[in-house]
Design an enzyme around this catalytic site. Structure first.
Site, PDB file in Angstrom:
ATOM      1  N   ASP A 189       0.958  -1.370   0.030  1.00 35.15           N
ATOM      2  CA  ASP A 189      -0.288  -0.163   0.162  1.00 35.15           C
ATOM      3  C   ASP A 189       0.993   1.240   0.213  1.00 35.15           C
ATOM      4  OD1 ASP A 189      -1.428   2.290   0.919  1.00 35.15           O
ATOM      5  OD2 ASP A 189      -2.780   1.079   2.024  1.00 35.15           O
ATOM      6  N   ASP A 218      -5.729   7.139  -5.469  1.00 34.44           N
ATOM      7  CA  ASP A 218      -5.666   8.651  -4.698  1.00 34.44           C
ATOM      8  C   ASP A 218      -6.861   8.748  -3.270  1.00 34.44           C
ATOM      9  OD1 ASP A 218      -6.226  11.453  -5.528  1.00 34.44           O
ATOM     10  OD2 ASP A 218      -7.054  11.306  -7.259  1.00 34.44           O
TER      11      ASP A 218
END
Ligand code: ADP
Length: 167
Positions: free
Chosen positions: A8, A32
């Site tokens: 991540d 985003d």
């Protein structure tokens, strides 16, 4: 130096992480959304002040609550079948992000797999463009930059593991 990891991007401690943004810089889904959630609302405030960013270009903000120092926002191209300049635009996103990182004295940068989610760019092609552009930057501009490709989905991770050694 370049390498790929699975993970991540909001958890990666580097000088700059790259956001696969949209041209309005107003946040959204996918990576985003994850970056904005982890950074906190000040990131959106700074992005809205910038006002927007063209596809393939890049802009620079602070990273607020993220472990990184800065965020480089670049809207990748939406895949329309390949005849709308998508390849060049995706290369531009990587290149302009790297140049902006260097201009701001960043020594390490991590990229998500830009355009390969909601924007629909074929993953193998996108990986080749990403790696090719990074290798060109390392050869021609700055071989000391530490570049990390952060793959979130299994398929991208597999593709990067397979093709990275060929570059
Ligand atoms: P785009 O609109 O550029 O396609 P997406 O966010 O939909 O952007 O997807 C781009 C890539 O980001 C996809 O490969 C997706 O798996 C990946 N992604 C999603 N969340 C994260 C995250 N937290 N860290 C890194 N990559 C992520």
């Amino acid at each position: 130096m370049k390498r790929s990891v699975k993970g991540d991007i909001t958890k990666i401690r580097v000088d700059a992480i790259v956001n696969a943004a949209n041209t309005n810089l107003n946040g959204g889904g996918g990576v985003d959304g994850a970056i904005h959630r982890a950074a906190g609302p000040q990131l959106l405030e700074e992005c809205l002040k910038i006002g927007g960013c063209r596809t393939g270009e890049a802009c620079f903000t602070k990273a607020y609550n993220l472990p990184a120092n800065y965020v480089i926002h670049t809207p990748g191209p939406i895949w329309h079948g390949g005849k709308k300049g998508e390849t060049q635009l995706l290369a531009n996103s990587y290149w302009n992000s790297l140049m902006l990182a260097k201009e701001n004295n960043c020594k390490s940068i991590s990229f998500p797999n830009i355009s390969t989610g909601i924007y629909g760019f074929p993953k193998i092609d996108a990986a080749n463009i990403a790696i090719e552009t990074v290798v060109k930057f390392l050869k021609e501009i700055d071989d000391s930059m530490d570049v990390i490709f952060v793959c979130f989905d299994n398929l991208n991770y597999k593709i990067y593991q397979e093709i990275c050694p060929y570059y």
